[in-house]
Design a protein around this motif. Structure first.
Motif, PDB file in Angstrom:
ATOM      1  N   UNK A 128       0.693  -1.312   0.238  1.00 59.40           N
ATOM      2  CA  UNK A 128       0.232   0.143   0.476  1.00 59.40           C
ATOM      3  C   UNK A 128       0.968   1.124   0.224  1.00 59.40           C
ATOM      4  N   UNK A 129       2.122   1.333   0.437  1.00 55.73           N
ATOM      5  CA  UNK A 129       2.890   2.343   0.470  1.00 55.73           C
ATOM      6  C   UNK A 129       3.638   2.316  -0.683  1.00 55.73           C
ATOM      7  N   UNK A 130       3.629   1.178  -1.447  1.00 55.33           N
ATOM      8  CA  UNK A 130       4.059   0.933  -2.649  1.00 55.33           C
ATOM      9  C   UNK A 130       3.344   1.914  -4.112  1.00 55.33           C
ATOM     10  N   UNK A 131       2.393   1.957  -3.206  1.00 49.40           N
ATOM     11  CA  UNK A 131       0.868   2.606  -4.542  1.00 49.40           C
ATOM     12  C   UNK A 131      -0.140   1.743  -5.300  1.00 49.40           C
ATOM     13  N   UNK A 132       0.166   0.218  -4.183  1.00 52.16           N
ATOM     14  CA  UNK A 132      -0.915  -0.644  -4.925  1.00 52.16           C
ATOM     15  C   UNK A 132      -1.685  -0.547  -4.354  1.00 52.16           C
ATOM     16  N   UNK A 133      -3.179  -1.292  -5.213  1.00 52.42           N
ATOM     17  CA  UNK A 133      -4.245  -1.110  -4.595  1.00 52.42           C
ATOM     18  C   UNK A 133      -4.780  -2.486  -4.047  1.00 52.42           C
ATOM     19  N   UNK A 134      -4.586  -3.032  -2.668  1.00 52.38           N
ATOM     20  CA  UNK A 134      -4.957  -4.311  -2.439  1.00 52.38           C
ATOM     21  C   UNK A 134      -6.058  -4.760  -1.848  1.00 52.38           C
ATOM     22  N   UNK A 135      -6.372  -6.546  -2.304  1.00 52.03           N
ATOM     23  CA  UNK A 135      -7.546  -6.751  -2.296  1.00 52.03           C
ATOM     24  C   UNK A 135      -8.100  -8.419  -1.774  1.00 52.03           C
ATOM     25  N   UNK A 136      -8.743  -8.628  -0.946  1.00 55.45           N
ATOM     26  CA  UNK A 136      -9.191 -10.287  -0.889  1.00 55.45           C
ATOM     27  C   UNK A 136     -10.015 -10.413  -1.420  1.00 55.45           C
ATOM     28  N   UNK A 137      -9.939 -11.973  -2.272  1.00 58.76           N
ATOM     29  CA  UNK A 137     -11.250 -12.252  -3.425  1.00 58.76           C
ATOM     30  C   UNK A 137     -11.934 -13.661  -2.652  1.00 58.76           C
ATOM     31  N   UNK A 138     -12.390 -14.032  -2.060  1.00 61.91           N
ATOM     32  CA  UNK A 138     -12.564 -15.201  -1.348  1.00 61.91           C
ATOM     33  C   UNK A 138     -14.238 -15.985  -1.611  1.00 61.91           C
ATOM     34  N   UNK A 139     -14.170 -17.376  -1.641  1.00 64.16           N
ATOM     35  CA  UNK A 139     -15.299 -18.206  -1.797  1.00 64.16           C
ATOM     36  C   UNK A 139     -16.330 -18.411  -0.247  1.00 64.16           C
ATOM     37  N   UNK A 140     -15.275 -18.276   0.812  1.00 64.14           N
ATOM     38  CA  UNK A 140     -15.967 -18.271   1.854  1.00 64.14           C
ATOM     39  C   UNK A 140     -16.032 -16.676   2.699  1.00 64.14           C
ATOM     40  N   UNK A 141     -16.924 -17.026   3.121  1.00 69.51           N
ATOM     41  CA  UNK A 141     -17.951 -15.665   4.262  1.00 69.51           C
ATOM     42  C   UNK A 141     -17.375 -15.472   5.756  1.00 69.51           C
ATOM     43  N   UNK A 142     -16.844 -14.847   5.848  1.00 69.91           N
ATOM     44  CA  UNK A 142     -15.298 -15.397   6.956  1.00 69.91           C
ATOM     45  C   UNK A 142     -15.737 -14.010   7.868  1.00 69.91           C
ATOM     46  N   UNK A 143     -16.167 -13.884   8.944  1.00 67.73           N
ATOM     47  CA  UNK A 143     -16.047 -12.523   9.737  1.00 67.73           C
ATOM     48  C   UNK A 143     -14.727 -12.769  10.468  1.00 67.73           C
ATOM     49  N   UNK A 144     -13.621 -13.570  10.634  1.00 64.83           N
ATOM     50  CA  UNK A 144     -11.623 -13.585  10.483  1.00 64.83           C
ATOM     51  C   UNK A 144     -11.537 -12.566   9.436  1.00 64.83           C
ATOM     52  N   UNK A 145     -12.300 -13.175   7.981  1.00 68.90           N
ATOM     53  CA  UNK A 145     -11.531 -12.437   7.040  1.00 68.90           C
ATOM     54  C   UNK A 145     -12.028 -10.678   7.015  1.00 68.90           C
ATOM     55  N   UNK A 146     -12.983 -10.556   7.175  1.00 65.90           N
ATOM     56  CA  UNK A 146     -13.192  -9.172   7.519  1.00 65.90           C
ATOM     57  C   UNK A 146     -12.798  -8.430   8.396  1.00 65.90           C
ATOM     58  N   UNK A 147     -12.508  -8.924   9.556  1.00 67.73           N
ATOM     59  CA  UNK A 147     -11.654  -8.857  10.616  1.00 67.73           C
ATOM     60  C   UNK A 147     -10.299  -7.682  10.749  1.00 67.73           C
ATOM     61  N   UNK A 148      -9.257  -8.938   9.825  1.00 70.74           N
ATOM     62  CA  UNK A 148      -7.918  -9.280   9.328  1.00 70.74           C
ATOM     63  C   UNK A 148      -8.549  -8.153   8.094  1.00 70.74           C
ATOM     64  N   UNK A 149      -8.905  -7.637   7.082  1.00 68.21           N
ATOM     65  CA  UNK A 149      -9.417  -7.016   6.109  1.00 68.21           C
ATOM     66  C   UNK A 149      -9.169  -5.616   6.891  1.00 68.21           C
ATOM     67  N   UNK A 150     -10.048  -5.423   7.922  1.00 68.13           N
ATOM     68  CA  UNK A 150     -10.599  -3.831   8.434  1.00 68.13           C
ATOM     69  C   UNK A 150      -8.804  -3.657   8.652  1.00 68.13           C
ATOM     70  N   UNK A 151      -8.530  -4.336   9.698  1.00 68.49           N
ATOM     71  CA  UNK A 151      -7.116  -4.286  10.212  1.00 68.49           C
ATOM     72  C   UNK A 151      -5.900  -3.517   9.246  1.00 68.49           C
ATOM     73  N   UNK A 152      -6.161  -4.108   7.719  1.00 65.64           N
ATOM     74  CA  UNK A 152      -4.556  -3.825   7.138  1.00 65.64           C
ATOM     75  C   UNK A 152      -5.296  -2.535   5.987  1.00 65.64           C
TER      76      UNK A 152
END
Length: 195
Positions: A56-80
């Motif tokens: 992100x500091x280098x200017x890249x946009x970053x994303x997660x694309x996953x089949x499962x729905x998971x609150x854990x992934x949402x929390x990690x995505x928020x933190x990052x």
């Protein structure tokens, strides 16, 4: 002219990850509760998290694309501070098409990191396809580059280091991250844990 993986990496503007088996080791632990529901547990590599901050500091946009729905992934995505989070994606190209529109990029400007056959439709189309060391043979066979580490053990960081090295900016991005005056770096990856 055949492009090398490094040539492809220099064009990337958006970096996308599958989650299970890429940013985790693929284990899905479910702790049962009395009401018949369960609490899902996943472990993420801190190295990958810091790498995402570098990306992100280098200017890249970053994303997660996953089949499962998971609150854990949402929390990690928020933190990052992930730019794009798509869960419940049985056909991941739908999410990729939306991300392309949102970011105004082409497939050649997208890197996707995957590990299993569900990732093949995306890996076949993006500009830079990366497989993890633990990826299925079908993924490794068509990937432009394979990480030295397994998913959940630094594969995400491997992909980021590869991208930034190909651009010749890894060392300067690390120094920017370490600069105490860099406000963006100081706010990166501030997770809440159980606080």
């Amino acid at each position: 002219m055949t492009l090398t993986a490094e040539d492809r990496a220099r064009r990337v503007k958006v970096l996308l990850f599958d989650v299970d088996g890429v940013l985790t080791n693929g284990d899905i632990t479910i702790i049962p509760q009395a009401d018949g529901k369960g609490t899902e547990v996943k472990s993420f590599s801190a190295h990958d998290g810091l790498g995402i901050s570098l990306a992100r500091l280098a200017g890249l946009k970053v994303g997660f694309v996953t089949k499962r729905n998971s609150q854990v992934v949402a929390i990690r995505a928020r933190d990052l501070k992930i730019d794009h989070l798509y869960q419940g994606q049985s056909h991941k190209m739908q999410a990729i098409t939306q991300i392309m529109a949102d970011e105004n990029v082409t497939l050649d400007e997208i890197c996707y990191v995957g590990d299993d056959i569900i990732d093949l439709p995306v890996l076949r189309k993006v500009g830079l396809a990366i497989g993890t060391a633990n990826a299925r043979a079908e993924v490794k066979g068509m990937a432009h580059w394979v990480t030295p580490h397994r998913g959940g053990d630094g594969a995400g960081r491997d992909a980021i280091d590869f991208l930034l090295n190909a651009r010749g900016i890894l060392a300067e991005t690390i120094e920017a991250y370490l600069d105490p005056e860099n406000e963006a770096a100081s706010k990166a990856d501030i997770g809440q844990g159980n606080m």
